[in-house]
Design a protein around this motif. Structure first.
Motif, PDB file in Angstrom:
ATOM      1  N   ASN A 249       0.797  -1.221  -0.031  1.00 15.96           N
ATOM      2  CA  ASN A 249       0.041  -0.053   0.075  1.00 15.96           C
ATOM      3  C   ASN A 249       0.694   1.240   0.033  1.00 15.96           C
ATOM      4  O   ASN A 249       0.164   2.260  -0.278  1.00 15.96           O
ATOM      5  N   GLY A 250       2.020   1.106   0.244  1.00 19.73           N
ATOM      6  CA  GLY A 250       3.091   2.339   0.081  1.00 19.73           C
ATOM      7  C   GLY A 250       4.669   1.807   0.011  1.00 19.73           C
ATOM      8  O   GLY A 250       4.974   0.797   0.716  1.00 19.73           O
ATOM      9  N   PHE A 251       5.345   2.828  -0.563  1.00 18.33           N
ATOM     10  CA  PHE A 251       6.747   2.492  -0.624  1.00 18.33           C
ATOM     11  C   PHE A 251       7.449   3.785  -0.410  1.00 18.33           C
ATOM     12  O   PHE A 251       6.871   4.955  -0.775  1.00 18.33           O
ATOM     13  N   ALA A 252       8.775   3.670   0.032  1.00 16.19           N
ATOM     14  CA  ALA A 252       9.643   4.996  -0.116  1.00 16.19           C
ATOM     15  C   ALA A 252      10.892   4.209  -0.615  1.00 16.19           C
ATOM     16  O   ALA A 252      11.437   3.249  -0.215  1.00 16.19           O
ATOM     17  N   LEU A 253      11.825   5.147  -1.240  1.00 10.07           N
ATOM     18  CA  LEU A 253      13.175   4.656  -1.926  1.00 10.07           C
ATOM     19  C   LEU A 253      13.937   6.149  -1.721  1.00 10.07           C
ATOM     20  O   LEU A 253      13.420   7.239  -2.080  1.00 10.07           O
ATOM     21  N   ASP A 254      15.153   5.580  -1.792  1.00  9.10           N
ATOM     22  CA  ASP A 254      16.147   6.621  -2.135  1.00  9.10           C
ATOM     23  C   ASP A 254      16.925   6.378  -3.359  1.00  9.10           C
ATOM     24  O   ASP A 254      17.257   5.351  -3.705  1.00  9.10           O
ATOM     25  N   LEU A 255      16.966   7.429  -4.353  1.00  8.86           N
ATOM     26  CA  LEU A 255      17.758   7.664  -5.583  1.00  8.86           C
ATOM     27  C   LEU A 255      18.635   8.332  -5.619  1.00  8.86           C
ATOM     28  O   LEU A 255      18.817   9.356  -4.996  1.00  8.86           O
ATOM     29  N   ARG A 256      19.660   7.976  -6.363  1.00  6.44           N
ATOM     30  CA  ARG A 256      20.836   9.009  -6.668  1.00  6.44           C
ATOM     31  C   ARG A 256      21.300   8.611  -7.805  1.00  6.44           C
ATOM     32  O   ARG A 256      21.116   7.802  -8.525  1.00  6.44           O
ATOM     33  N   ALA A 257      22.369   9.753  -8.434  1.00  8.59           N
ATOM     34  CA  ALA A 257      23.008   9.704  -9.572  1.00  8.59           C
ATOM     35  C   ALA A 257      24.554   9.265  -9.213  1.00  8.59           C
ATOM     36  O   ALA A 257      24.958   9.722  -7.931  1.00  8.59           O
ATOM     37  N   PHE A 258      25.451   8.988 -10.048  1.00 14.66           N
ATOM     38  CA  PHE A 258      26.801   8.649  -9.860  1.00 14.66           C
ATOM     39  C   PHE A 258      27.419  10.233  -9.838  1.00 14.66           C
ATOM     40  O   PHE A 258      26.889  11.341 -10.964  1.00 14.66           O
ATOM     41  N   PRO A 259      28.220  10.495  -9.056  1.00 12.65           N
ATOM     42  CA  PRO A 259      28.847  11.817  -9.067  1.00 12.65           C
ATOM     43  C   PRO A 259      29.393  12.188 -10.099  1.00 12.65           C
ATOM     44  O   PRO A 259      30.161  11.474 -10.846  1.00 12.65           O
ATOM     45  N   GLY A 260      29.012  13.633 -10.710  1.00 13.08           N
ATOM     46  CA  GLY A 260      29.342  14.126 -11.780  1.00 13.08           C
ATOM     47  C   GLY A 260      28.509  13.735 -13.136  1.00 13.08           C
ATOM     48  O   GLY A 260      28.882  14.382 -14.268  1.00 13.08           O
TER      49      GLY A 260
END
Length: 254
Positions: free
Chosen positions: A119-130
């Motif tokens: 019924n719900g979710f949370a996540l952390d996203l990121r990009a590679f530095p640069g």
């Protein structure tokens, strides 16, 4: 890895279902308790290295590159695009935990499937530095076909800092697709929390019914009366004034 940056995003709800959430505490409030947390430690990767996974899909029973089963929790699955999957170790190109992503073209789609509906979710996203990118999260209903919401315009900064995203829906979530523009791979995911919404009665001990309450009350009165009578009989016997017809046999001597 927990929240470091909260992105300024454009949320386009394609149906009346659910809404985007902005913090883990908001998710816990919606679910009624903290969800299941997965930090991608199921696959063993040496620190500061990455590994090209030979599985297109990773589930509880998968064996990938000789590791498994048990790479991910029960009821959860990750599907990589045709470019294959990559599992990064702690310290790889700025990572602060283990993480996954879909590799290079032709398809960089990364799909998170809730085999056991959430019924719900949370996540952390990121990009590679640069390598900054703009990500999009597409949320699907239980049929894995109907889009119930999108979170677009997610800015993944060139610093490599994580961005928190999430969604809740009382009707249920079947899967989530992650895509991005600007780079030739999917958004990197290094933290996931998800769960089922608890009902208001879960974990609550039901109150006894009216008849049960009446019965318990009568029993308590009877016990008090018996105890009182025994006390009176004992005092009368001690004084030698016990009447035979009213006496309790327990206090009579032969």
């Amino acid at each position: 890895m927990r929240v470091k940056i909260l992105a300024v995003i454009f949320v386009a709800a394609t149906a009346v279902h659910g809404a985007a959430i902005t913090s883990a505490s908001e998710l816990a409030t919606f679910l009624g308790a903290p969800g299941i947390i997965y930090s991608f430690s199921g696959f063993s990767v040496p620190d500061a290295t990455s590994f090209a996974v030979d599985c297109t899909e990773v589930t509880l029973t998968s064996i990938c590159d000789g590791q498994g089963p048990g790479l991910v929790p029960q009821g959860l699955a990750f599907t990589f695009g045709s470019g294959g999957g990559q599992w990064d170790g702690l310290g790889y190109d700025g990572s602060t935990s283990e993480e996954i992503l879909s590799g290079s073209s032709p398809s960089t789609l990364l799909t998170i499937s809730f085999i056991t509906p959430a019924n719900g979710f949370a996540l952390d996203l990121r990009a590679f530095p640069g390598y900054p990118a703009t990500a999009m999260v597409t949320v699907f209903a239980l049929d894995d076909t109907t889009v119930i919401g999108t979170i677009s315009g997610i800015n993944l900064p060139s610093t490599g800092a994580s961005v928190f995203e999430g969604w809740d829906d009382s009707s249920g979530i079947g899967k989530v697709e992650l895509t991005q523009t600007g780079e030739d791979w999917s958004p990197i995911v290094d933290f996931l929390e998800y769960g089922i919404k608890r009902t208001s009665t879960e974990g609550v001990v039901p109150e006894p019914g009216p008849l049960v309450c009446v019965g318990l009350g009568l029993a308590a009165i009877a016990i008090r009366r018996l105890r009182r009578r025994g006390y009176v009989w004992a005092r009368l016997r001690k004084r030698g004034t016990v009447l035979i017809e009213d006496a309790d046999p327990r206090f009579l001597t032969p």
